[in-house]
Motif scaffolding. Structure first.
Motif, PDB file in Angstrom:
ATOM      1  N   ARG A   1       0.826  -1.209   0.000  1.00  0.00           N
ATOM      2  CA  ARG A   1       0.000   0.000   0.000  1.00  0.00           C
ATOM      3  C   ARG A   1       0.864   1.265   0.000  1.00  0.00           C
ATOM      4  O   ARG A   1       0.541   2.248  -0.677  1.00  0.00           O
ATOM      5  CB  ARG A   1      -0.947  -0.024   1.197  1.00  0.00           C
ATOM      6  N   GLU A   2       1.955   1.223   0.738  1.00  0.00           N
ATOM      7  CA  GLU A   2       2.848   2.384   0.782  1.00  0.00           C
ATOM      8  C   GLU A   2       3.444   2.667  -0.604  1.00  0.00           C
ATOM      9  O   GLU A   2       3.509   3.827  -1.042  1.00  0.00           O
ATOM     10  CB  GLU A   2       3.972   2.135   1.791  1.00  0.00           C
TER      11      GLU A   2
ATOM     12  N   CYS B   1       0.798   4.145  -2.974  1.00  0.00           N
ATOM     13  CA  CYS B   1       0.589   5.575  -2.687  1.00  0.00           C
ATOM     14  C   CYS B   1       1.705   6.415  -3.301  1.00  0.00           C
ATOM     15  O   CYS B   1       1.449   7.471  -3.914  1.00  0.00           O
ATOM     16  CB  CYS B   1       0.541   5.809  -1.168  1.00  0.00           C
TER      17      CYS B   1
ATOM     18  N   GLU C   1       1.556   9.279  -6.367  1.00  0.00           N
ATOM     19  CA  GLU C   1       2.098  10.628  -6.206  1.00  0.00           C
ATOM     20  C   GLU C   1       3.068  10.975  -7.331  1.00  0.00           C
ATOM     21  O   GLU C   1       3.087  12.107  -7.831  1.00  0.00           O
ATOM     22  CB  GLU C   1       2.805  10.748  -4.853  1.00  0.00           C
TER      23      GLU C   1
ATOM     24  N   LEU D   1      -6.083   4.127   0.829  1.00  0.00           N
ATOM     25  CA  LEU D   1      -5.875   5.278  -0.052  1.00  0.00           C
ATOM     26  C   LEU D   1      -6.672   6.494   0.430  1.00  0.00           C
ATOM     27  O   LEU D   1      -6.186   7.629   0.386  1.00  0.00           O
ATOM     28  CB  LEU D   1      -6.274   4.919  -1.484  1.00  0.00           C
TER      29      LEU D   1
ATOM     30  N   GLN E   1      -4.999   8.295   3.189  1.00  0.00           N
ATOM     31  CA  GLN E   1      -3.864   9.101   2.745  1.00  0.00           C
ATOM     32  C   GLN E   1      -4.313  10.323   1.922  1.00  0.00           C
ATOM     33  O   GLN E   1      -3.467  11.040   1.374  1.00  0.00           O
ATOM     34  CB  GLN E   1      -2.909   8.245   1.908  1.00  0.00           C
TER      35      GLN E   1
ATOM     36  N   PHE F   1      -6.251  10.343  -0.863  1.00  0.00           N
ATOM     37  CA  PHE F   1      -6.473  10.142  -2.296  1.00  0.00           C
ATOM     38  C   PHE F   1      -7.980  10.086  -2.587  1.00  0.00           C
ATOM     39  O   PHE F   1      -8.745   9.484  -1.817  1.00  0.00           O
ATOM     40  CB  PHE F   1      -5.807   8.852  -2.772  1.00  0.00           C
TER      41      PHE F   1
END
Length: 354
Positions: A231-232, A235, A239, A263, A266, A268
Protein backbone atom coordinates in the motif's frame (compact mmCIF):
# COMPACT_ATOMS: atom_id res chain seq x y z
CA UNK A 1 -8.74 -5.48 -42.51
CA UNK A 2 -11.90 -7.24 -43.69
CA UNK A 3 -12.70 -7.45 -47.40
CA UNK A 4 -16.39 -7.97 -46.59
CA UNK A 5 -18.96 -5.36 -45.65
CA UNK A 6 -21.86 -5.81 -43.21
CA UNK A 7 -24.19 -5.82 -46.20
CA UNK A 8 -22.20 -8.74 -47.65
CA UNK A 9 -22.94 -10.67 -44.44
CA UNK A 10 -26.71 -10.36 -45.00
CA UNK A 11 -27.59 -7.43 -42.75
CA UNK A 12 -30.34 -5.16 -44.05
CA UNK A 13 -29.80 -1.58 -45.20
CA UNK A 14 -31.26 -0.05 -42.04
CA UNK A 15 -28.79 -1.85 -39.77
CA UNK A 16 -25.88 -1.01 -42.08
CA UNK A 17 -26.85 2.67 -41.98
CA UNK A 18 -27.08 2.57 -38.18
CA UNK A 19 -23.63 0.97 -37.94
CA UNK A 20 -22.23 3.63 -40.24
CA UNK A 21 -23.65 6.33 -37.97
CA UNK A 22 -21.87 4.60 -35.07
CA UNK A 23 -18.66 4.61 -37.16
CA UNK A 24 -18.67 0.80 -37.35
CA UNK A 25 -17.96 0.04 -40.98
CA UNK A 26 -15.98 -3.21 -41.18
CA UNK A 27 -16.87 -6.51 -39.51
CA UNK A 28 -14.42 -8.22 -37.18
CA UNK A 29 -13.40 -11.84 -37.87
CA UNK A 30 -15.90 -13.29 -35.36
CA UNK A 31 -18.68 -11.15 -36.90
CA UNK A 32 -17.78 -12.32 -40.42
CA UNK A 33 -18.14 -15.94 -39.36
CA UNK A 34 -21.07 -15.72 -36.95
CA UNK A 35 -23.56 -13.28 -38.52
CA UNK A 36 -24.45 -15.31 -41.66
CA UNK A 37 -24.92 -18.51 -39.61
CA UNK A 38 -27.14 -16.79 -37.03
CA UNK A 39 -29.24 -15.26 -39.81
CA UNK A 40 -29.76 -18.79 -41.15
CA UNK A 41 -31.09 -19.93 -37.76
CA UNK A 42 -28.19 -22.26 -36.99
CA UNK A 43 -27.11 -22.96 -33.40
CA UNK A 44 -23.60 -21.68 -32.85
CA UNK A 45 -20.59 -21.88 -30.54
CA UNK A 46 -18.49 -18.73 -30.81
CA UNK A 47 -15.06 -18.88 -29.24
CA UNK A 48 -13.61 -15.41 -28.91
CA UNK A 49 -11.92 -13.18 -26.39
CA UNK A 50 -13.23 -9.99 -24.83
CA UNK A 51 -13.01 -7.11 -27.28
CA UNK A 52 -13.44 -9.19 -30.44
CA UNK A 53 -16.86 -7.72 -31.26
CA UNK A 54 -19.01 -10.63 -30.10
CA UNK A 55 -21.89 -8.43 -28.88
CA UNK A 56 -22.45 -7.20 -32.43
CA UNK A 57 -21.82 -10.73 -33.74
CA UNK A 58 -24.96 -12.01 -32.03
CA UNK A 59 -26.82 -8.74 -31.48
CA UNK A 60 -27.06 -7.53 -35.08
CA UNK A 61 -28.59 -10.69 -36.62
CA UNK A 62 -30.97 -11.09 -33.68
CA UNK A 63 -32.22 -7.52 -34.07
CA UNK A 64 -32.81 -8.18 -37.76
CA UNK A 65 -34.82 -11.32 -37.05
CA UNK A 66 -36.99 -9.99 -34.19
CA UNK A 67 -40.61 -9.11 -34.92
CA UNK A 68 -41.44 -5.68 -33.52
CA UNK A 69 -45.19 -6.23 -33.97
CA UNK A 70 -45.07 -9.09 -31.48
CA UNK A 71 -45.03 -7.55 -27.99
CA UNK A 72 -43.57 -10.42 -25.96
CA UNK A 73 -40.05 -11.72 -25.19
CA UNK A 74 -38.45 -13.31 -28.25
CA UNK A 75 -34.72 -13.21 -27.40
CA UNK A 76 -32.98 -13.87 -24.08
CA UNK A 77 -29.31 -12.96 -23.55
CA UNK A 78 -27.65 -14.15 -20.33
CA UNK A 79 -24.50 -12.41 -19.03
CA UNK A 80 -22.32 -13.23 -15.99
CA UNK A 81 -22.33 -9.77 -14.37
CA UNK A 82 -24.57 -6.76 -13.98
CA UNK A 83 -22.06 -4.48 -15.68
CA UNK A 84 -21.80 -6.68 -18.76
CA UNK A 85 -25.60 -7.02 -18.92
CA UNK A 86 -25.95 -3.24 -18.88
CA UNK A 87 -23.23 -2.85 -21.51
CA UNK A 88 -24.86 -5.42 -23.80
CA UNK A 89 -28.28 -3.82 -23.31
CA UNK A 90 -26.92 -0.40 -24.22
CA UNK A 91 -25.17 -1.78 -27.31
CA UNK A 92 -28.36 -3.44 -28.51
CA UNK A 93 -30.26 -0.18 -28.01
CA UNK A 94 -27.70 1.57 -30.22
CA UNK A 95 -27.91 -1.14 -32.90
CA UNK A 96 -31.74 -1.07 -32.89
CA UNK A 97 -32.14 2.60 -33.80
CA UNK A 98 -33.20 1.62 -37.31
CA UNK A 99 -35.98 -0.62 -35.96
CA UNK A 100 -38.64 1.54 -34.28
CA UNK A 101 -40.82 -0.36 -31.85
CA UNK A 102 -38.12 -2.75 -30.68
CA UNK A 103 -38.01 -2.71 -26.90
CA UNK A 104 -35.62 -4.22 -24.40
CA UNK A 105 -35.45 -5.03 -20.70
CA UNK A 106 -32.27 -5.44 -18.67
CA UNK A 107 -32.66 -7.66 -15.61
CA UNK A 108 -30.04 -7.79 -12.86
CA UNK A 109 -29.85 -8.02 -9.09
CA UNK A 110 -29.44 -5.00 -6.86
CA UNK A 111 -31.84 -2.92 -8.97
CA UNK A 112 -35.52 -2.23 -8.34
CA UNK A 113 -37.82 -5.04 -9.44
CA UNK A 114 -40.74 -2.72 -10.25
CA UNK A 115 -38.99 -1.00 -13.18
CA UNK A 116 -37.92 -4.35 -14.61
CA UNK A 117 -41.49 -5.63 -14.28
CA UNK A 118 -42.79 -2.51 -16.07
CA UNK A 119 -40.31 -3.05 -18.91
CA UNK A 120 -41.43 -6.66 -19.25
CA UNK A 121 -45.13 -5.77 -19.16
CA UNK A 122 -44.45 -2.99 -21.67
CA UNK A 123 -43.78 -5.55 -24.36
CA UNK A 124 -39.99 -5.95 -24.38
CA UNK A 125 -38.94 -8.29 -27.18
CA UNK A 126 -35.27 -8.69 -26.19
CA UNK A 127 -34.27 -9.49 -22.61
CA UNK A 128 -30.72 -9.14 -21.27
CA UNK A 129 -29.96 -10.29 -17.75
CA UNK A 130 -27.87 -12.08 -15.17
CA UNK A 131 -28.72 -15.70 -14.27
CA UNK A 132 -30.03 -15.08 -10.76
CA UNK A 133 -32.36 -12.20 -11.63
CA UNK A 134 -33.68 -13.81 -14.82
CA UNK A 135 -34.51 -16.93 -12.80
CA UNK A 136 -36.27 -14.74 -10.21
CA UNK A 137 -38.52 -13.28 -12.93
CA UNK A 138 -39.22 -16.73 -14.34
CA UNK A 139 -40.26 -17.98 -10.89
CA UNK A 140 -42.47 -14.93 -10.29
CA UNK A 141 -44.08 -15.29 -13.69
CA UNK A 142 -43.12 -11.74 -14.70
CA UNK A 143 -40.96 -13.15 -17.50
CA UNK A 144 -42.98 -15.49 -19.67
CA UNK A 145 -40.63 -17.72 -21.71
CA UNK A 146 -43.14 -19.47 -23.96
CA UNK A 147 -42.32 -17.45 -27.11
CA UNK A 148 -38.55 -17.12 -26.74
CA UNK A 149 -36.96 -18.17 -30.02
CA UNK A 150 -33.36 -17.05 -29.49
CA UNK A 151 -31.09 -17.64 -26.49
CA UNK A 152 -27.54 -16.32 -26.07
CA UNK A 153 -25.21 -17.45 -23.30
CA UNK A 154 -22.60 -14.67 -23.28
CA UNK A 155 -19.30 -15.60 -21.62
CA UNK A 156 -20.59 -19.07 -20.78
CA UNK A 157 -17.26 -20.14 -19.29
CA UNK A 158 -17.26 -17.17 -16.92
CA UNK A 159 -20.79 -17.95 -15.73
CA UNK A 160 -19.86 -21.56 -15.04
CA UNK A 161 -16.70 -20.47 -13.22
CA UNK A 162 -18.84 -18.19 -11.06
CA UNK A 163 -21.03 -21.11 -10.00
CA UNK A 164 -24.13 -20.36 -12.10
CA UNK A 165 -24.49 -23.84 -13.57
CA UNK A 166 -27.67 -24.70 -11.65
CA UNK A 167 -29.29 -21.36 -12.48
CA UNK A 168 -28.38 -21.64 -16.15
CA UNK A 169 -29.80 -25.15 -16.42
CA UNK A 170 -32.95 -24.16 -14.52
CA UNK A 171 -33.50 -21.34 -17.01
CA UNK A 172 -32.80 -23.38 -20.11
CA UNK A 173 -35.17 -26.14 -18.96
CA UNK A 174 -38.06 -23.63 -18.97
CA UNK A 175 -37.48 -22.40 -22.52
CA UNK A 176 -39.13 -23.81 -25.66
CA UNK A 177 -37.29 -26.74 -27.20
CA UNK A 178 -37.71 -25.18 -30.64
CA UNK A 179 -35.25 -22.31 -30.36
CA UNK A 180 -31.89 -21.11 -31.63
CA UNK A 181 -29.18 -21.29 -28.97
CA UNK A 182 -25.92 -19.35 -29.24
CA UNK A 183 -22.98 -20.03 -26.94
CA UNK A 184 -20.21 -17.46 -26.71
CA UNK A 185 -17.18 -18.28 -24.61
CA UNK A 186 -13.52 -17.32 -24.35
CA UNK A 187 -12.50 -20.91 -23.59
CA UNK A 188 -13.78 -24.40 -24.26
CA UNK A 189 -13.58 -26.62 -21.18
CA UNK A 190 -15.45 -29.72 -20.05
CA UNK A 191 -18.17 -27.74 -18.29
CA UNK A 192 -18.86 -25.66 -21.39
CA UNK A 193 -18.79 -28.77 -23.59
CA UNK A 194 -21.35 -30.51 -21.36
CA UNK A 195 -23.65 -27.48 -21.47
CA UNK A 196 -23.42 -27.26 -25.27
CA UNK A 197 -24.03 -31.00 -25.70
CA UNK A 198 -27.09 -30.89 -23.46
CA UNK A 199 -28.74 -27.72 -24.75
CA UNK A 200 -27.37 -27.13 -28.25
CA UNK A 201 -28.82 -28.49 -31.49
CA UNK A 202 -25.74 -29.62 -33.42
CA UNK A 203 -24.19 -26.15 -33.21
CA UNK A 204 -21.52 -25.03 -35.63
CA UNK A 205 -18.32 -23.72 -34.11
CA UNK A 206 -16.68 -20.49 -35.14
CA UNK A 207 -13.45 -19.48 -33.53
CA UNK A 208 -11.36 -16.38 -33.46
CA UNK A 209 -8.21 -16.61 -31.39
CA UNK A 210 -6.21 -13.53 -30.62
CA UNK A 211 -2.69 -13.75 -29.31
CA UNK A 212 -2.77 -13.23 -25.58
CA UNK A 213 -0.63 -10.14 -25.69
CA UNK A 214 -0.84 -6.65 -24.38
CA UNK A 215 -1.25 -3.51 -26.44
CA UNK A 216 1.87 -1.73 -27.69
CA UNK A 217 0.40 1.53 -26.39
CA UNK A 218 0.71 0.40 -22.74
CA UNK A 219 4.02 0.82 -20.89
CA UNK A 220 4.28 -1.83 -18.17
CA UNK A 221 6.21 -1.93 -14.90
CA UNK A 222 6.74 -4.65 -12.28
CA UNK A 223 7.38 -4.23 -8.55
CA UNK A 224 8.55 -7.12 -6.36
CA UNK A 225 7.34 -6.25 -2.86
CA UNK A 226 6.77 -7.62 0.58
CA UNK A 227 3.10 -7.54 1.63
CA UNK A 228 3.41 -4.75 4.27
CA UNK A 229 5.01 -2.46 1.65
CA UNK A 230 2.35 -2.78 -1.05
CA UNK A 231 0.00 0.00 0.00
CA UNK A 232 2.85 2.38 0.78
CA UNK A 233 4.46 1.79 -2.63
CA UNK A 234 1.17 2.25 -4.47
CA UNK A 235 0.59 5.58 -2.69
CA UNK A 236 4.07 6.65 -3.73
CA UNK A 237 3.45 5.51 -7.29
CA UNK A 238 0.25 7.56 -7.49
CA UNK A 239 2.10 10.63 -6.21
CA UNK A 240 4.88 10.25 -8.78
CA UNK A 241 2.72 9.37 -11.81
CA UNK A 242 -0.07 11.94 -11.13
CA UNK A 243 -2.56 10.15 -13.42
CA UNK A 244 -5.94 11.67 -14.24
CA UNK A 245 -7.84 8.39 -13.83
CA UNK A 246 -6.52 5.17 -12.28
CA UNK A 247 -8.01 1.72 -11.83
CA UNK A 248 -6.56 -0.54 -9.11
CA UNK A 249 -7.39 -4.25 -9.46
CA UNK A 250 -7.48 -6.61 -6.49
CA UNK A 251 -8.24 -10.33 -6.41
CA UNK A 252 -10.71 -10.28 -3.51
CA UNK A 253 -13.47 -8.05 -2.13
CA UNK A 254 -11.68 -7.88 1.22
CA UNK A 255 -8.53 -6.52 -0.41
CA UNK A 256 -10.60 -3.99 -2.39
CA UNK A 257 -12.06 -2.68 0.88
CA UNK A 258 -8.66 -2.54 2.59
CA UNK A 259 -6.93 -0.85 -0.34
CA UNK A 260 -9.73 1.69 -0.73
CA UNK A 261 -9.65 2.59 2.96
CA UNK A 262 -5.86 2.91 2.94
CA UNK A 263 -5.88 5.28 -0.05
CA UNK A 264 -8.70 7.36 1.40
CA UNK A 265 -6.81 7.68 4.70
CA UNK A 266 -3.86 9.10 2.74
CA UNK A 267 -6.12 11.71 1.16
CA UNK A 268 -6.47 10.14 -2.30
CA UNK A 269 -9.85 10.64 -4.06
CA UNK A 270 -10.61 6.92 -4.26
CA UNK A 271 -13.67 4.66 -4.15
CA UNK A 272 -14.45 1.01 -4.80
CA UNK A 273 -16.80 -1.42 -6.52
CA UNK A 274 -17.26 -5.12 -5.83
CA UNK A 275 -19.96 -7.76 -5.75
CA UNK A 276 -21.17 -7.07 -2.20
CA UNK A 277 -22.34 -3.57 -3.14
CA UNK A 278 -25.87 -3.09 -4.46
CA UNK A 279 -26.35 -1.82 -7.98
CA UNK A 280 -27.36 1.78 -7.14
CA UNK A 281 -24.20 2.15 -5.05
CA UNK A 282 -22.03 0.78 -7.85
CA UNK A 283 -23.67 3.04 -10.42
CA UNK A 284 -23.08 6.09 -8.20
CA UNK A 285 -19.41 5.21 -7.83
CA UNK A 286 -19.02 4.67 -11.58
CA UNK A 287 -20.71 8.00 -12.34
CA UNK A 288 -18.38 9.80 -9.94
CA UNK A 289 -15.39 8.11 -11.60
CA UNK A 290 -16.52 8.94 -15.14
CA UNK A 291 -17.27 12.53 -14.11
CA UNK A 292 -13.84 12.92 -12.49
CA UNK A 293 -15.19 13.46 -8.98
CA UNK A 294 -12.94 10.61 -7.91
CA UNK A 295 -9.79 9.74 -9.82
CA UNK A 296 -9.01 6.26 -8.41
CA UNK A 297 -11.30 3.23 -8.71
CA UNK A 298 -10.48 0.03 -6.80
CA UNK A 299 -12.25 -3.07 -8.14
CA UNK A 300 -12.32 -6.84 -8.45
CA UNK A 301 -12.27 -8.49 -11.88
CA UNK A 302 -15.92 -9.55 -11.64
CA UNK A 303 -17.14 -6.08 -10.66
CA UNK A 304 -15.07 -4.45 -13.39
CA UNK A 305 -16.34 -6.81 -16.10
CA UNK A 306 -17.87 -4.77 -18.88
CA UNK A 307 -16.35 -1.44 -17.84
CA UNK A 308 -15.91 0.85 -20.82
CA UNK A 309 -14.16 4.01 -19.67
CA UNK A 310 -11.97 6.23 -21.78
CA UNK A 311 -9.01 8.31 -20.57
CA UNK A 312 -7.73 5.87 -17.94
CA UNK A 313 -4.04 6.75 -17.62
CA UNK A 314 -2.86 4.11 -15.18
CA UNK A 315 -3.86 0.56 -14.21
CA UNK A 316 -2.36 -0.92 -11.05
CA UNK A 317 -2.53 -4.64 -10.34
CA UNK A 318 -2.48 -4.62 -6.55
CA UNK A 319 -2.63 -8.42 -6.80
CA UNK A 320 -1.24 -10.47 -9.68
CA UNK A 321 -4.10 -12.38 -11.40
CA UNK A 322 -3.69 -16.12 -11.89
CA UNK A 323 -4.99 -16.08 -15.48
CA UNK A 324 -2.93 -14.32 -18.21
CA UNK A 325 -6.16 -13.36 -20.00
CA UNK A 326 -7.33 -11.53 -16.86
CA UNK A 327 -4.08 -9.57 -16.86
CA UNK A 328 -4.56 -8.58 -20.50
CA UNK A 329 -8.18 -7.62 -19.79
CA UNK A 330 -7.14 -5.50 -16.81
CA UNK A 331 -4.44 -3.45 -18.46
CA UNK A 332 -6.58 -3.11 -21.57
CA UNK A 333 -8.58 -0.54 -19.59
CA UNK A 334 -5.80 1.93 -20.49
CA UNK A 335 -4.02 2.76 -23.76
CA UNK A 336 -7.32 2.67 -25.67
CA UNK A 337 -8.27 4.15 -29.03
CA UNK A 338 -4.65 4.89 -29.92
CA UNK A 339 -3.83 6.67 -26.67
CA UNK A 340 -0.89 5.67 -24.51
CA UNK A 341 -1.26 4.25 -21.03
CA UNK A 342 0.69 2.77 -18.16
CA UNK A 343 0.27 -0.41 -16.15
CA UNK A 344 1.96 -1.62 -12.99
CA UNK A 345 1.84 -5.00 -11.30
CA UNK A 346 2.98 -5.86 -7.79
CA UNK A 347 4.14 -9.26 -6.62
CA UNK A 348 4.89 -10.40 -3.08
CA UNK A 349 7.78 -12.56 -1.97
CA UNK A 350 5.99 -13.71 1.17
CA UNK A 351 2.41 -14.85 1.62
CA UNK A 352 -0.14 -12.38 2.86
CA UNK A 353 -0.57 -12.60 6.64
CA UNK A 354 -3.94 -13.94 7.85
Amino acid sequence: MSSLSFADLGLDAGLVTTLDSLEIREPTPIQEQAIPLILEGIDLVGLSQTGSGKTAAFGLPLIQRLEVKERFPQALIICPTRELAVQVGEALTDFAKSKPGLRGATLYGGAAMDKQVRDLKGGAQVIVGTPGRVLDHLKRGTLKPGNIQYVVLDEADRMLDMGFRDEMEAMLEQLPEERQTLFFSATMNKQVERLIKKYGNEPQKVEFKRDIRTADTVAQGFYDLRWPSKREVICRLLELETPRLTIVFCNTKKTVDECSEALQEQGFPADRIHGDMNQPMRERVMKRFRDGQISILIATDVAARGLDIDNVDLVINFDLPSDPEDYVHRIGRTGRAGRTGRAAVSSVRAARPN
